[in-house]
Design a protein around this motif. Structure first.
Motif, short mmCIF file in Angstrom:
data_model
loop_
_atom_site.label_atom_id
_atom_site.label_comp_id
_atom_site.label_asym_id
_atom_site.label_seq_id
_atom_site.Cartn_x
_atom_site.Cartn_y
_atom_site.Cartn_z
N PHE A 84 0.71 -1.23 -0.23
CA PHE A 84 0.02 -0.04 0.12
C PHE A 84 0.89 1.36 0.11
CE2 PHE A 84 -2.02 3.41 2.65
CZ PHE A 84 -3.11 3.57 1.86
N GLN A 85 1.96 1.16 0.72
CA GLN A 85 2.90 2.21 0.72
C GLN A 85 3.57 2.63 -0.45
OE1 GLN A 85 4.88 1.07 4.62
NE2 GLN A 85 3.92 2.54 5.55
N GLU A 86 3.86 1.53 -1.14
CA GLU A 86 4.58 1.56 -2.29
C GLU A 86 3.60 2.06 -3.43
OE1 GLU A 86 7.28 -1.30 -5.19
OE2 GLU A 86 6.60 -1.99 -3.25
N LEU A 87 2.32 1.82 -3.19
CA LEU A 87 1.42 2.45 -4.20
C LEU A 87 1.27 3.92 -4.12
CD1 LEU A 87 -0.91 2.15 -6.45
CD2 LEU A 87 -2.35 1.62 -4.45
N LEU A 88 1.09 4.46 -2.80
CA LEU A 88 0.97 5.82 -2.50
C LEU A 88 2.39 6.55 -3.10
CD1 LEU A 88 -0.11 5.82 1.12
CD2 LEU A 88 -1.49 5.96 -1.17
N LYS A 89 3.41 6.06 -3.14
CA LYS A 89 4.86 6.74 -3.17
C LYS A 89 4.90 6.62 -4.85
CE LYS A 89 7.67 3.96 -1.21
NZ LYS A 89 9.09 3.37 -0.66
N SER A 90 4.23 5.76 -5.62
CA SER A 90 4.39 5.86 -7.03
C SER A 90 3.20 6.54 -7.71
CB SER A 90 4.20 4.28 -7.33
OG SER A 90 2.91 3.70 -7.09
N VAL A 91 2.11 6.74 -7.00
CA VAL A 91 0.97 7.70 -7.58
C VAL A 91 1.07 9.02 -6.64
CG1 VAL A 91 -1.23 7.92 -8.12
CG2 VAL A 91 -0.27 5.55 -7.98
N ALA A 92 1.52 10.09 -7.50
CA ALA A 92 1.55 11.51 -6.95
C ALA A 92 0.04 12.01 -6.75
CB ALA A 92 1.93 12.47 -8.11
N GLY A 93 -0.24 12.36 -5.38
CA GLY A 93 -1.21 12.89 -5.21
C GLY A 93 -2.31 12.03 -4.60
N LEU A 94 -1.97 10.61 -4.55
CA LEU A 94 -2.93 9.54 -4.29
C LEU A 94 -3.30 9.74 -2.71
CD1 LEU A 94 -4.77 7.10 -4.96
CD2 LEU A 94 -2.95 5.76 -4.90
N GLU A 95 -2.36 9.81 -1.93
CA GLU A 95 -2.88 9.82 -0.57
C GLU A 95 -3.61 10.82 -0.01
OE1 GLU A 95 -0.67 10.53 3.81
OE2 GLU A 95 0.77 10.08 2.08
N GLU A 96 -3.51 12.05 -0.95
CA GLU A 96 -4.44 13.19 -0.49
C GLU A 96 -5.82 12.86 -1.23
OE1 GLU A 96 -4.61 18.13 -1.43
OE2 GLU A 96 -3.01 17.02 -2.50
N ARG A 97 -5.68 12.63 -2.14
CA ARG A 97 -7.04 12.01 -2.78
C ARG A 97 -7.88 11.15 -1.90
NH1 ARG A 97 -7.76 10.21 -9.39
NH2 ARG A 97 -9.84 9.94 -9.15
N LEU A 98 -7.11 9.98 -1.50
CA LEU A 98 -7.97 9.18 -0.56
C LEU A 98 -8.44 9.71 0.62
CD1 LEU A 98 -5.50 5.88 -0.96
CD2 LEU A 98 -8.06 6.26 -1.93
N MET A 99 -7.69 10.56 1.50
CA MET A 99 -7.99 11.46 2.82
C MET A 99 -8.93 12.26 2.71
SD MET A 99 -6.21 8.99 4.35
CE MET A 99 -6.47 9.83 5.89
N GLN A 100 -8.95 12.96 1.51
CA GLN A 100 -9.83 14.19 1.16
C GLN A 100 -11.01 14.01 0.47
OE1 GLN A 100 -7.42 17.53 0.65
NE2 GLN A 100 -6.36 17.26 2.20
N GLY A 101 -11.03 12.91 -0.15
CA GLY A 101 -12.03 12.57 -1.04
C GLY A 101 -13.65 12.24 -0.52
N GLY A 102 -14.50 11.88 -1.27
CA GLY A 102 -15.76 11.63 -0.90
C GLY A 102 -16.01 10.24 -0.38
N ASP A 103 -17.16 9.91 -0.08
CA ASP A 103 -17.55 8.56 0.44
C ASP A 103 -17.00 7.50 -0.45
OD1 ASP A 103 -18.66 9.77 2.90
OD2 ASP A 103 -20.77 9.59 2.02
N ASN A 104 -16.98 7.83 -1.96
CA ASN A 104 -16.94 6.67 -2.76
C ASN A 104 -15.40 6.77 -3.36
OD1 ASN A 104 -17.52 8.87 -4.35
ND2 ASN A 104 -18.54 7.85 -5.91
#
Length: 275
Positions: A84-104
């Motif tokens: 999971f952490q490797e995925l976050l490092k490889s995709v720019a902005g993914l962590e922010e998108r997951l943590m601040q996104g909507g319900d779906n």
């Protein structure tokens, strides 16, 4: 209705749908970058990942379970979180998108990543289909009996060439008794038995089982076919488009990518479909 009115009506209908003119062009649809990342992730990190579960569990570890000691998690859970952490490092902005996104947001991201990974897997399987058969055919000769590209029932241990390549390291395919038992299923090949095609020169050294492992010319050909370009297999790459490795900034071989290519090659030797 008069004749003039009928002609005028027909003329209007022709203007509305003229069969001799090119119809309107479809607008190009932009592919979400996550599909692009999913393709590379599936090839180099984890081929058969359940992205829905990976993202859900990863977010829990970052939130509710953030203070939980590492030793409280199982080895499999720790491995999952590293992926999971490797995925976050490889995709720019993914962590922010997951943590601040909507319900779906997890559903959407998981669907896009899955689309990319499964799409790449299907593309590679299709692309390698004919090439693998060419690579295992001795130059200037034909396989006897010949193998059809779209028929798998006569492969596996049912064919002399694919059987020899799939034979577990340490067993002698030239031994008639061994061959017969493999073909009948009396000898069951387990997951921890390496097929001999993974070894350099298809040679297994029982005194040093790691010697030459994952270094066969066949694997190298398949790896270059997928990650640099099909044209790079026999010569310096001359493709006009960048290969998958360059597109994704890949500078080294990863263990999961070797496993991915080995599985792809094995798929074309088997007499049944799997994945």
């Amino acid at each position: 209705m008069s004749m003039d009115e009928q002609l005028e009506s027909c003329g209007q209908r022709r203007k509305q749908t003229d069969a001799l003119q090119l119809g309107p062009r479809k607008r190009p649809s932009a592919t979400d970058p996550l599909v692009h990342y999913g393709r590379h992730f599936g090839r180099t990190v984890h081929a058969l990942c359940n992205f829905q579960a990976l993202l859900t569990n990863g977010i829990l570890r970052m939130g509710e379970l953030a203070e939980t000691p590492e030793e409280n998690f199982t080895a499999e859970e720790r491995r999952e979180h590293r992926i999971f952490q490797e995925l976050l490092k490889s995709v720019a902005g993914l962590e922010e998108r997951l943590m601040q996104g909507g319900d779906n947001v997890v559903d959407v991201v998981a669907e896009l990543l899955t689309k990319g990974a499964s799409g790449a897997r299907g593309d590679d399987t299709k692309s390698l289909k004919g090439s693998v058969l060419n690579w295992i055919t001795p130059k200037g000769q034909n396989l006897v009996p010949p193998l059809a590209r779209n028929v798998k029932i006569d492969r596996g241990f049912h064919h002399e060439r694919t059987g020899a390549l799939l034979c577990p390291a340490g067993l002698d395919w030239s031994n008639l008794e061994t061959k017969t038992k493999l073909q009948s299923g009396e000898i069951i090949v387990t997951g921890d038995q390496w097929p001999v095609f993974l070894y350099a020169d298809y040679h297994y050294d029982p005194e040093d089982p790691w010697n030459g492992l994952f270094r066969s010319a066949l694997l190298v050909c398949a790896y270059k076919h997928v990650f640099t370009s099909p044209s790079s297999v026999d010569r310096e790459p001359k493709a006009t488009r960048s290969g998958n490795a360059r597109i994704h900034g890949m500078t080294r071989v990863t263990l999961p990518s070797i496993a991915y290519i080995a599985t792809q090659v094995c798929l074309h030797f088997e007499s049944v479909h799997f994945y």
